[in-house]
Design a protein around this motif. Structure first.
Motif, PDB file in Angstrom:
ATOM      1  N   LEU A  59      -3.210   5.808  -6.171  1.00  0.00           N
ATOM      2  CA  LEU A  59      -4.579   5.435  -5.833  1.00  0.00           C
ATOM      3  C   LEU A  59      -5.556   6.421  -5.580  1.00  0.00           C
ATOM      4  O   LEU A  59      -6.648   6.562  -6.188  1.00  0.00           O
ATOM      5  CB  LEU A  59      -4.707   4.150  -5.419  1.00  0.00           C
ATOM      6  N   GLU A 115       0.629  -1.245   0.049  1.00  0.00           N
ATOM      7  CA  GLU A 115       0.084  -0.140  -0.075  1.00  0.00           C
ATOM      8  C   GLU A 115       0.884   1.219  -0.077  1.00  0.00           C
ATOM      9  O   GLU A 115       0.161   2.211  -0.594  1.00  0.00           O
ATOM     10  CB  GLU A 115      -0.983  -0.224   1.155  1.00  0.00           C
ATOM     11  N   VAL A 134       3.250   2.088  -1.864  1.00  0.00           N
ATOM     12  CA  VAL A 134       3.704   2.171  -3.179  1.00  0.00           C
ATOM     13  C   VAL A 134       2.398   2.818  -3.957  1.00  0.00           C
ATOM     14  O   VAL A 134       2.563   3.707  -4.709  1.00  0.00           O
ATOM     15  CB  VAL A 134       4.244   1.079  -4.013  1.00  0.00           C
ATOM     16  N   ILE A 135       1.108   1.995  -3.929  1.00  0.00           N
ATOM     17  CA  ILE A 135       0.048   2.417  -4.626  1.00  0.00           C
ATOM     18  C   ILE A 135      -0.669   3.434  -3.772  1.00  0.00           C
ATOM     19  O   ILE A 135      -1.649   4.043  -4.737  1.00  0.00           O
ATOM     20  CB  ILE A 135      -0.639   0.890  -4.952  1.00  0.00           C
ATOM     21  N   GLY A 136      -0.527   3.833  -2.589  1.00  0.00           N
ATOM     22  CA  GLY A 136      -1.142   4.844  -1.913  1.00  0.00           C
ATOM     23  C   GLY A 136      -1.614   6.047  -2.702  1.00  0.00           C
ATOM     24  O   GLY A 136      -3.094   6.463  -3.000  1.00  0.00           O
ATOM     25  N   ALA A 137      -0.619   6.663  -2.840  1.00  0.00           N
ATOM     26  CA  ALA A 137      -0.897   8.266  -3.598  1.00  0.00           C
ATOM     27  C   ALA A 137      -1.639   8.112  -5.000  1.00  0.00           C
ATOM     28  O   ALA A 137      -2.261   8.869  -5.037  1.00  0.00           O
ATOM     29  CB  ALA A 137       0.655   8.796  -3.494  1.00  0.00           C
TER      30      ALA A 137
END
Lengths: 252, 252
Positions: free
Chosen positions: B191, B184, B186-189
């Protein structure tokens, strides 16, 4: 040995309500609470929706000794538990200095950039204290009587293990199970009679169904071991009496 | 296709809260509701305790289109759901004539006495209608927007199958899952950026943990298929871009 300690659980997450993820934390918390003598009285599952979380949290934290939450403490935009708990307690949600250091060190050791997204995991309500996370570093937190933990079962279980030694526990509710080959229609009346004879116990009947036939698991619960033993013996005697061939003994 | 239909579930039973029985009905109901386009918004698990059942039932039945309950409708003394539902609706709990006939006939065919205990299973709130039970005869019942069903999963599922064709369903919430090999952090921002670009969708990130590494299941939900498709493509493109070797691409 003084009195009764109660708990509620709040499971936070759209993924449970959509069926995409099957909850594995309710049963685990129930087992652990029973084992240490805390009565789990209520569980609520709510969506990733701030008003829903705030309302549920404020309802249960006023009513029970402890509240345990799972879910919604990751770094993504849909992880809003820390914000919602802050709103419920009326305190700001802010970056916790110790959590920032823990996470910064962990990412630094692994050569990974400590991005704004990852920093979200260090946010918690002002005044909260950490719950250590031995699995993935980012801590849960504890504020008032509320323990906020991860939803991933491996992390939830590890966090809960860290919390348990700090909890006040009550007089443990002991239990004894008696197997009954009879359905509830057979054991219902004599079991109700035993319940009346032993008002300080809780006698439960749990119907089981397999291959077209019913049997029941009869469970006696009591805080006093002698009371438990007496009621268990009465239930066992009832089952034995029903097993004895008598013309008015109906199996179903 | 007009609007949104909501539901809540009320699981009734000490055995779930003690951990003795692991719930299998929440996940099933969640799957079924999602499949037919009803939004399951909340689940509550309460003890075999009349005030607890009445309070929870009155809270959720006022708030959602439908309420589904499981547990506590057998013949034993600890089965108090019919009484509690009657109290919640302010009507008497009485022997239902059709349920009495059904049960009497069934026991008669099997040569089993229709005892007072067994007759308890014919009690329901005045004005309730039956939910057929193809497994063990004793019906569930439906009153107002509340559907009262058995806790034994095989019977609950059969009763629910009988209820489904009678329910009003909303515009189905469609979903599409995208596998992300990234955690998460890595993909948080990116996403969160996609979520902002597609406000009519609900984008969820569900962290998974195995063998010391994280991956995430990214789920896009929308009522409009084209909106779903556009948002899903954006999420897929984001994952592909992250997979491309770039010097600032951190995997964790």
């Amino acid at each position: 040995m003084d009195g009764i300690v109660t708990a509620a659980m709040l499971v936070i997450g759209d993924e449970i309500l959509s069926g995409r993820t099957k909850d594995r934390n309710i049963g685990h918390l129930a087992d652990v609470m029973t084992a240490i003598g805390i009565d789990l009285k209520e569980v609520r599952v709510v969506a990733d929706d701030e008003p829903a979380i705030v309302d549920a949290l404020n309802a249960v934290r006023a009513q029970y000794t402890y509240v345990f939450t799972t879910g919604g403490i990751g770094p993504t935009h849909d992880d809003i538990t820390a914000d919602a708990v802050s709103v419920a307690f009326g305190v700001p949600c802010e970056y916790d200095a110790r959590a920032m250091t823990l996470l910064a060190d962990s990412y630094s050791r692994r050569g990974i950039e400590f991005t704004e997204t990852r920093k979200r995991m260090a946010r918690m309500p002002r005044g909260a204290t950490h719950i250590d996370n031995p699995v993935s570093v980012a801590p849960g937190f504890h504020i008032g009587n509320v323990y906020v933990m991860a939803g991933v079962p491996e992390i939830f279980q590890a966090m809960l293990d860290n919390v348990l030694p700090t909890l006040k526990t009550g007089t443990k509710l002991l239990s004894a199970a008696v197997h009954s080959p009879f359905g509830e229609g057979v054991i219902g009346a004599p079991l109700a009679k035993i319940q009346k004879e032993f008002p300080a116990t809780i006698i439960g009947s749990y119907p089981k169904f397999r291959d077209g036939t019913f049997w029941t698991e009869l469970v006696v619960r009591a805080r006093d071991p002698q009371m438990l033993d007496s009621a268990r013996k009465a239930v066992e005697a009832m089952v034995e009496e029903l097993k004895a061939p008598k013309e008015d003994n109906q199996l179903a």
